[in-house]
Design an enzyme around this catalytic site. Structure first.
Site, PDB file in Angstrom:
ATOM      1  N   HIS A   1       0.830  -1.200   0.000  1.00  0.00           N
ATOM      2  CA  HIS A   1       0.000   0.000   0.000  1.00  0.00           C
ATOM      3  C   HIS A   1       0.869   1.256   0.000  1.00  0.00           C
ATOM      4  O   HIS A   1       1.773   1.386   0.803  1.00  0.00           O
ATOM      5  CB  HIS A   1      -0.901  -0.022   1.228  1.00  0.00           C
TER       6      HIS A   1
ATOM      7  N   ASP B   1       7.250   5.197 -21.166  1.00  0.00           N
ATOM      8  CA  ASP B   1       7.602   4.967 -22.560  1.00  0.00           C
ATOM      9  C   ASP B   1       9.094   4.673 -22.670  1.00  0.00           C
ATOM     10  O   ASP B   1       9.831   4.758 -21.681  1.00  0.00           O
ATOM     11  CB  ASP B   1       7.183   6.145 -23.433  1.00  0.00           C
TER      12      ASP B   1
ATOM     13  N   HIS C   1       6.293  17.532 -16.652  1.00  0.00           N
ATOM     14  CA  HIS C   1       7.101  16.359 -16.984  1.00  0.00           C
ATOM     15  C   HIS C   1       8.362  16.313 -16.119  1.00  0.00           C
ATOM     16  O   HIS C   1       8.773  15.235 -15.676  1.00  0.00           O
ATOM     17  CB  HIS C   1       7.463  16.380 -18.474  1.00  0.00           C
TER      18      HIS C   1
END
Length: 129
Positions: free
Chosen positions: A20, A28, A96
């Protein structure tokens, strides 16, 4: 020998060790891989296996309580955007650069062969009870 589910022994074993709150980055082929987390690299050729195939396979076996992606995906990759929105109605987004920083804290990174930009998501494991 397993007859269903994820057959890759390295990935199946890594999933069994998750708990948990642990983070799993599905990424990618171009995502920088930080030092530290366990990595299962599934990339074979450009596009194989795809981000969608790997993500859906993982979601069949994991309890996920949250997901974070880069907000840049929305403008650069409509396919990944649609997939993420369909799988995670409460998807969180960060830059990002922030996602790359967060990935260093993941327990597991699963690299796909995906060759479209920003096809990355950081999953937070939940609990089944």
């Amino acid at each position: 020998m397993k007859k269903a589910g994820i057959l890759n022994r390295h990935l199946s074993g890594a999933l069994a060790e998750l708990g948990h709150g642990d983070g799993v980055l599905v990424c990618d082929a171009g995502m920088p891989i930080p030092v530290g987390p366990r990595v299962v690299d599934l990339a074979f050729r450009a596009g194989v296996p795809s981000f969608a195939e790997v993500l859906d396979g993982l979601l069949e076996e994991l309890v996920v309580e949250g997901a974070t992606a880069a907000h840049e995906v929305r403008g650069a990759n409509p396919e990944a955007t649609a997939l993420l929105d369909a799988r995670f109605p409460t998807l969180s987004t960060v830059s990002h650069e922030e996602l790359k920083s967060l990935s260093a804290g993941a327990k597991l990174i699963v690299r796909t062969g995906e060759a479209r930009p920003y096809a990355n998501v950081l999953l937070r494991c939940g609990v089944f009870f």
